[in-house]
Design an enzyme around this catalytic site. Structure first.
Site, PDB file in Angstrom:
ATOM      1  N   GLU A 137      33.259  82.268 -55.601  1.00 41.48           N
ATOM      2  CA  GLU A 137      34.742  82.261 -55.019  1.00 41.48           C
ATOM      3  C   GLU A 137      34.690  81.197 -53.996  1.00 41.48           C
ATOM      4  O   GLU A 137      33.405  80.920 -53.156  1.00 41.48           O
ATOM      5  CB  GLU A 137      34.932  83.600 -54.368  1.00 41.48           C
ATOM      6  CG  GLU A 137      35.279  84.734 -55.449  1.00 41.48           C
ATOM      7  CD  GLU A 137      35.412  86.089 -54.640  1.00 41.48           C
ATOM      8  OE1 GLU A 137      35.755  85.767 -53.245  1.00 41.48           O
ATOM      9  OE2 GLU A 137      35.207  87.087 -55.255  1.00 41.48           O
TER      10      GLU A 137
ATOM     11  N   LYS B  75      35.139  79.762 -50.111  1.00 40.09           N
ATOM     12  CA  LYS B  75      35.231  80.691 -48.889  1.00 40.09           C
ATOM     13  C   LYS B  75      36.501  80.022 -48.248  1.00 40.09           C
ATOM     14  O   LYS B  75      36.262  78.938 -47.765  1.00 40.09           O
ATOM     15  CB  LYS B  75      33.651  80.253 -48.292  1.00 40.09           C
ATOM     16  CG  LYS B  75      33.783  81.300 -46.965  1.00 40.09           C
ATOM     17  CD  LYS B  75      32.280  81.058 -46.367  1.00 40.09           C
ATOM     18  CE  LYS B  75      32.336  82.067 -44.983  1.00 40.09           C
ATOM     19  NZ  LYS B  75      33.220  81.801 -44.117  1.00 40.09           N
TER      20      LYS B  75
ATOM     21  N   ASP C 207      39.020  79.415 -45.143  1.00 38.17           N
ATOM     22  CA  ASP C 207      38.651  79.211 -43.816  1.00 38.17           C
ATOM     23  C   ASP C 207      40.101  79.566 -43.124  1.00 38.17           C
ATOM     24  O   ASP C 207      41.068  79.021 -42.774  1.00 38.17           O
ATOM     25  CB  ASP C 207      38.581  77.487 -43.387  1.00 38.17           C
ATOM     26  CG  ASP C 207      38.438  77.688 -41.837  1.00 38.17           C
ATOM     27  OD1 ASP C 207      37.811  78.171 -41.403  1.00 38.17           O
ATOM     28  OD2 ASP C 207      38.242  76.340 -41.582  1.00 38.17           O
TER      29      ASP C 207
ATOM     30  N   TYR D  16      40.411  89.068 -51.555  1.00 37.01           N
ATOM     31  CA  TYR D  16      38.812  89.089 -52.414  1.00 37.01           C
ATOM     32  C   TYR D  16      38.226  90.454 -52.552  1.00 37.01           C
ATOM     33  O   TYR D  16      37.119  90.373 -53.197  1.00 37.01           O
ATOM     34  CB  TYR D  16      37.983  88.180 -51.739  1.00 37.01           C
ATOM     35  CG  TYR D  16      37.732  88.031 -50.215  1.00 37.01           C
ATOM     36  CD1 TYR D  16      37.136  89.262 -49.633  1.00 37.01           C
ATOM     37  CD2 TYR D  16      38.367  87.194 -49.386  1.00 37.01           C
ATOM     38  CE1 TYR D  16      36.853  89.115 -48.473  1.00 37.01           C
ATOM     39  CE2 TYR D  16      38.100  87.162 -47.814  1.00 37.01           C
ATOM     40  CZ  TYR D  16      37.603  88.371 -47.475  1.00 37.01           C
ATOM     41  OH  TYR D  16      37.592  88.378 -46.180  1.00 37.01           O
TER      42      TYR D  16
ATOM     43  N   LYS E  85      27.473  77.214 -47.337  1.00 31.74           N
ATOM     44  CA  LYS E  85      28.201  76.458 -46.347  1.00 31.74           C
ATOM     45  C   LYS E  85      28.004  75.104 -46.713  1.00 31.74           C
ATOM     46  O   LYS E  85      27.020  74.477 -46.806  1.00 31.74           O
ATOM     47  CB  LYS E  85      27.833  76.531 -45.109  1.00 31.74           C
ATOM     48  CG  LYS E  85      28.190  77.997 -44.163  1.00 31.74           C
ATOM     49  CD  LYS E  85      29.537  78.131 -44.137  1.00 31.74           C
ATOM     50  CE  LYS E  85      30.001  79.452 -43.171  1.00 31.74           C
ATOM     51  NZ  LYS E  85      29.591  79.325 -41.822  1.00 31.74           N
TER      52      LYS E  85
ATOM     53  N   CYS F 222      42.025  57.038 -10.117  1.00 28.71           N
ATOM     54  CA  CYS F 222      42.653  57.496 -11.255  1.00 28.71           C
ATOM     55  C   CYS F 222      43.513  56.773 -12.215  1.00 28.71           C
ATOM     56  O   CYS F 222      44.199  55.685 -11.765  1.00 28.71           O
ATOM     57  CB  CYS F 222      43.558  58.773 -10.754  1.00 28.71           C
ATOM     58  SG  CYS F 222      44.699  59.486 -12.049  1.00 28.71           S
TER      59      CYS F 222
ATOM     60  N   CYS G 225      47.406  57.431 -11.650  1.00 21.76           N
ATOM     61  CA  CYS G 225      48.086  57.302 -10.481  1.00 21.76           C
ATOM     62  C   CYS G 225      47.566  56.420  -9.222  1.00 21.76           C
ATOM     63  O   CYS G 225      47.996  56.087  -8.446  1.00 21.76           O
ATOM     64  CB  CYS G 225      48.469  58.591  -9.835  1.00 21.76           C
ATOM     65  SG  CYS G 225      46.943  59.469  -9.233  1.00 21.76           S
TER      66      CYS G 225
ATOM     67  N   CYS H 139      40.836  63.556 -10.589  1.00 26.37           N
ATOM     68  CA  CYS H 139      41.845  62.858  -9.369  1.00 26.37           C
ATOM     69  C   CYS H 139      42.225  63.635  -8.327  1.00 26.37           C
ATOM     70  O   CYS H 139      42.610  65.072  -8.360  1.00 26.37           O
ATOM     71  CB  CYS H 139      43.140  62.568 -10.236  1.00 26.37           C
ATOM     72  SG  CYS H 139      44.564  62.010  -9.257  1.00 26.37           S
TER      73      CYS H 139
ATOM     74  N   CYS I  19      49.679  63.498  -8.399  1.00 30.12           N
ATOM     75  CA  CYS I  19      49.490  62.752  -9.453  1.00 30.12           C
ATOM     76  C   CYS I  19      50.388  63.149 -10.725  1.00 30.12           C
ATOM     77  O   CYS I  19      50.494  64.049 -11.128  1.00 30.12           O
ATOM     78  CB  CYS I  19      47.887  62.908 -10.101  1.00 30.12           C
ATOM     79  SG  CYS I  19      47.429  61.948 -11.355  1.00 30.12           S
TER      80      CYS I  19
HETATM   81  S1  IVH Z   1      33.471  88.470 -49.000  1.00 30.90           S
HETATM   82  C1  IVH Z   1      31.020  92.007 -46.838  1.00 30.90           C
HETATM   83  N1  IVH Z   1      34.854  86.546 -50.143  1.00 30.90           N
HETATM   84  O1  IVH Z   1      34.084  84.929 -44.387  1.00 30.90           O
HETATM   85  C2  IVH Z   1      31.681  90.614 -46.459  1.00 30.90           C
HETATM   86  N2  IVH Z   1      34.554  86.553 -47.559  1.00 30.90           N
HETATM   87  O2  IVH Z   1      31.220  84.938 -43.371  1.00 30.90           O
HETATM   88  C3  IVH Z   1      32.730  90.386 -47.443  1.00 30.90           C
HETATM   89  N3  IVH Z   1      35.781  84.982 -46.437  1.00 30.90           N
HETATM   90  O3  IVH Z   1      34.308  87.818 -42.899  1.00 30.90           O
HETATM   91  C4  IVH Z   1      33.415  89.018 -47.245  1.00 30.90           C
HETATM   92  N4  IVH Z   1      36.625  83.650 -48.035  1.00 30.90           N
HETATM   93  O4  IVH Z   1      36.649  86.772 -43.289  1.00 30.90           O
HETATM   94  C5  IVH Z   1      34.358  86.939 -48.640  1.00 30.90           C
HETATM   95  N5  IVH Z   1      36.082  84.683 -50.962  1.00 30.90           N
HETATM   96  C6  IVH Z   1      35.480  85.400 -49.842  1.00 30.90           C
HETATM   97  C7  IVH Z   1      35.997  84.818 -48.631  1.00 30.90           C
HETATM   98  C8  IVH Z   1      35.233  85.384 -47.384  1.00 30.90           C
HETATM   99  C9  IVH Z   1      36.366  83.801 -46.743  1.00 30.90           C
HETATM  100  C10 IVH Z   1      35.303  85.085 -45.072  1.00 30.90           C
HETATM  101  C11 IVH Z   1      35.589  86.509 -44.474  1.00 30.90           C
HETATM  102  C12 IVH Z   1      34.277  87.138 -44.100  1.00 30.90           C
HETATM  103  C13 IVH Z   1      33.314  85.622 -43.678  1.00 30.90           C
HETATM  104  C14 IVH Z   1      31.924  85.862 -43.833  1.00 30.90           C
END
Ligand code: IVH
Length: 666
Positions: free
Chosen positions: A104, A106, A108, A215, A300, A396, A399, A414, A419
């Site tokens: 999946e 990840k 943000d 998720y 990552k 500065c 000013c 400053c 200012c």
């Molecule tokens: S599964 C047991 N799936 O990443 C932990 N987490 O570093 C279950 N996150 O706290 C997490 N996308 O906030 C999962 N597809 C995804 C995710 C995801 C983002 C975040 C989530 C978690 C953090 C873990």
């Protein structure tokens, strides 16, 4: 079909399936029809009606919510070797070679738990420290991709977990607005989403374009992660469409490779790939280590880097007068966005990097949006060019005022209390969202007000007349009335915000909130902000230091602030401004094993840090101290406990280990 159902169906198609079947105008018409109907028959309004997504009453704080199952975090892998090692551990743990995974994206954003009872959304909470989060139900109700009811009857309790995020375009718009209002920028979409979810006023959350991808879930009858994702979608819960099964680690690596660049085409931020063992039975067999599951890992993506040239190094003057050197760069695209500037933080950092105008530099954006200079390609300097060493200005830049630099301190600032750049930044902070929150008070308005001498310190904002506004460029009756009305409304704001607006040294939103709770117990009914300032002015540094969350440095900062001659006019004006703060609701939790109890920790804690454990107890209405006395109700002792444990036994104080403490939390 009933009107409400038609709207929910349209919501589902639009927000979950991403395939709208009716035009926006038609949707709005349905919504209006329902609103009118409900206005005529208030007895028909149900809490899960689509109209109830906006305008829930503003709350003053968030109540703590204990998670039914802790919200864990994931271990990370940063390269192929680490990912293969994970795969090997999994195969060894399961004792077989064929392990199916689900990959999946990840997302943000920030992790959220949604609780459904008999298919109805009843509570939503932030992750918090993993055990106790904050109740943000009212705010989450405003997010249209969160269904208020499942599309099928599901008896009992279901906990859905996922990520609330802000689409990139909305994130950038938010930051543009913040820059305009003189507020600090959010470093990344995650922080911006967290800010929006934790708005005190749900209608402010609803204005943000937040969305959610789910998720995971507990309470659904499924055998695998892929079945779970499919089931959630059937129930009307939005799941990210870009997941894929992988039969082995090579397929996982192929998925990662495919998304490394493609992710920049998405309209939301992703910082990696989450790899999960597919079969739930396998997940259960593998179990957990400390706070992460052994059956999943987050890969990552590496930070995006690019090389460019420093065209100039300019100095910005902040609210407290501190100079920040900023590198102006030849525009370069990094991870999908154009970067033109990178902060160099301070003179020490400029020297450490030895960065000069004309240099080639490698810049980097990690998950974060504010870019940094990683290193300078000194070897690329040409002999035909001079590279002047950067020096802090002697006056500065805004000013022309004198520069202050204490021996041994990093900061240059400053020294001119008047200012205009400093004052402008202070006004921006004062009217900003963390302060009096006066919408529409952006830089251009602040500058005009300063230039005309209407506002010389932030408190003057409350004395602006409509006539004065009408004289400004581009102001007409309507716009002047709007701003004027918003200023009047800002006289009533949460006490914590008002304190944050002052800009006392070392006092940010969190400390301002701690101060607000302490003050609330000392204020008369219907107190004015003048009463608040009176109490703070008279408090000794010792008294301030006794406040939860206030240490020595902060206490001294506050005392010094009230004694500063240059603040006196501002503080007097503020006292005259007839501001009525809204005190925070008390934090204490009335019941539970820690309510009103004094708890001490000793020895090594294995499941969380000492600070986390203490914060947990405080969030549940308890007090924490560092030594055992007759007043202590409970000692939590980990391995290697020493004299505190002996003392507790001597005094007959109850002693438990960390596992028992965990059970009490639950
Ligand atoms: S599964 C047991 N799936 O990443 C932990 N987490 O570093 C279950 N996150 O706290 C997490 N996308 O906030 C999962 N597809 C995804 C995710 C995801 C983002 C975040 C989530 C978690 C953090 C873990």
């Amino acid at each position: 079909m009933e009107l409400r159902e038609r709207i929910e169906k349209a919501n589902y198609e639009y927000h979950v399936l991403d395939t709208p079947t009716i035009a926006d105008e038609a949707y709005d018409a349905l919504m209006r029809e329902l609103q009118e109907l409900e206005a005529k028959h208030p007895e028909l309004v149900m809490p899960d009606s689509p109209t109830q997504r906006v305008g829930a009453p503003a709350s003053n704080r968030f109540a703590p919510v204990e998670h039914a199952r802790p919200m864990l975090s994931l271990a990370n892998a940063f390269d192929e070797t680490e990912l293969r090692a994970f795969d090997q551990r999994v195969r060894k743990g399961l004792g077989r070679e064929d392990v199916g995974y689900v990959c999946e994206l990840k997302i943000d954003g920030l992790a959220i738990n949604l609780t459904y009872e008999d298919g109805k959304f009843v509570q939503g909470a932030t992750r918090g420290d993993g055990f106790v989060g904050e109740d943000v139900t009212a705010n989450l109700r405003t997010i249209k991709s969160i269904p208020l009811t499942f599309r099928e009857k599901v008896p009992g309790r279901v906990d859905v977990r996922g990520e609330v995020y802000l689409p990139t375009a909305s994130f950038e718009a938010t930051n543009r607005e913040r820059a305009e209002r003189g507020e600090p920028l959010f470093a990344n979409p995650r922080n911006a989403a967290a800010g929006a979810v934790r708005q005190l006023d749900p209608s402010a959350t609803s204005k943000r374009n937040l969305a959610m991808w789910s998720y995971s879930a507990a309470g659904l009858d499924v055998k695998s992660q892929h079945e779970l994702l499919e089931r959630l979608r059937e129930l009307g819960v939005r799941t990210n469409p870009h997941w894929k099964p992988a039969k082995d680690v090579d397929e996982v690596l192929a998925f990662i490779a495919a998304w490394r660049d493609k992710r920049h085409d998405l309209d939301y931020g992703t910082d990696g790939v989450v790899v999960k063992v597919d079969r739930i039975e396998d997940q259960e067999r593998l179990g957990f280590v400390s706070r992460s599951p052994k059956w999943a890992i987050a890969f990552k993506f590496p930070a995006e880097q690019a090389t460019t040239t420093v065209e100039d190094i300019k100095v910005y003057v902040g609210r407290t007068g501190v100079f920040t050197p900023v590198a102006w760069l030849a525009p370069v695209i990094v991870g999908g966005t154009t970067v033109r500037r990178a902060t160099l933080h301070n003179l020490d950092e400029v020297r450490r990097l030895d960065v000069r105008v004309g240099d080639r530099v490698v810049i980097q954006r990690a998950g974060d949006v504010i870019p940094e200079v990683v290193r300078v390609e000194h070897e690329a300097r040409s002999k035909d060019q001079t590279y002047p060493e950067f020096a802090m200005p002697e006056r500065c830049p805004e000013c022309g005022g004198a520069v202050e630099h204490a021996e041994g301190e990093v900061a240059y600032r400053c020294a001119n209390p008047e200012c205009p750049a400093k004052t402008g930044q202070r006004i921006g902070h004062f009217v900003g969202r963390g302060g009096f929150d006066i919408e529409g008070m952006g830089w251009s308005l602040i500058t005009q007000l300063q230039e005309r001498g209407i506002v010389t310190n932030p408190a003057d904002v409350f004395f602006i007349t409509k006539e004065q506004l009408l004289e400004l460029d581009r102001f007409a009756e309507k716009s002047a009335t709007n701003i004027y009305d918003r200023i009047q409304k800002a006289r009533r704001r949460p006490l914590g915000r008002m304190l944050n607006a002052l800009g006392m040294p070392h006092v940010g939103e969190t400390t301002a909130d701690d101060l607000a709770h302490w003050l609330a117990e000392r204020l008369p009914k219907d107190a004015t902000f003048a009463d608040v300032l009176g109490i703070l002015r008279q408090a000794t540094a010792d008294e301030l230091q006794a406040i939860d969350g206030v240490g020595e440095v902060v206490a001294r900062g506050i005392s010094e602030y009230f004694a500063r001659p240059e603040e006196q006019r501002f503080l007097e004006r503020l006292a005259e401004a007839e501001l009525r703060p809204v005190p925070p609701a008390p934090r204490t939790v009335a019941s539970g094993p820690f309510a009103g109890k004094t708890v001490v920790f000793t020895g090594t804690l294995e499941r969380r840090s000492r600070e986390e454990a203490e914060a947990l107890v405080r969030s549940l209405g308890g007090k924490t101290t560092s030594s055992v006395s007759a007043k202590t109700d409970l000692l939590v002792a980990g391995p290697n406990a020493g004299s505190k444990l002996a003392k507790a036994h001597q005094l007959g104080v109850k002693v438990v280990d960390e596992a028992t403490f965990d059970a009490m939390l639950r």
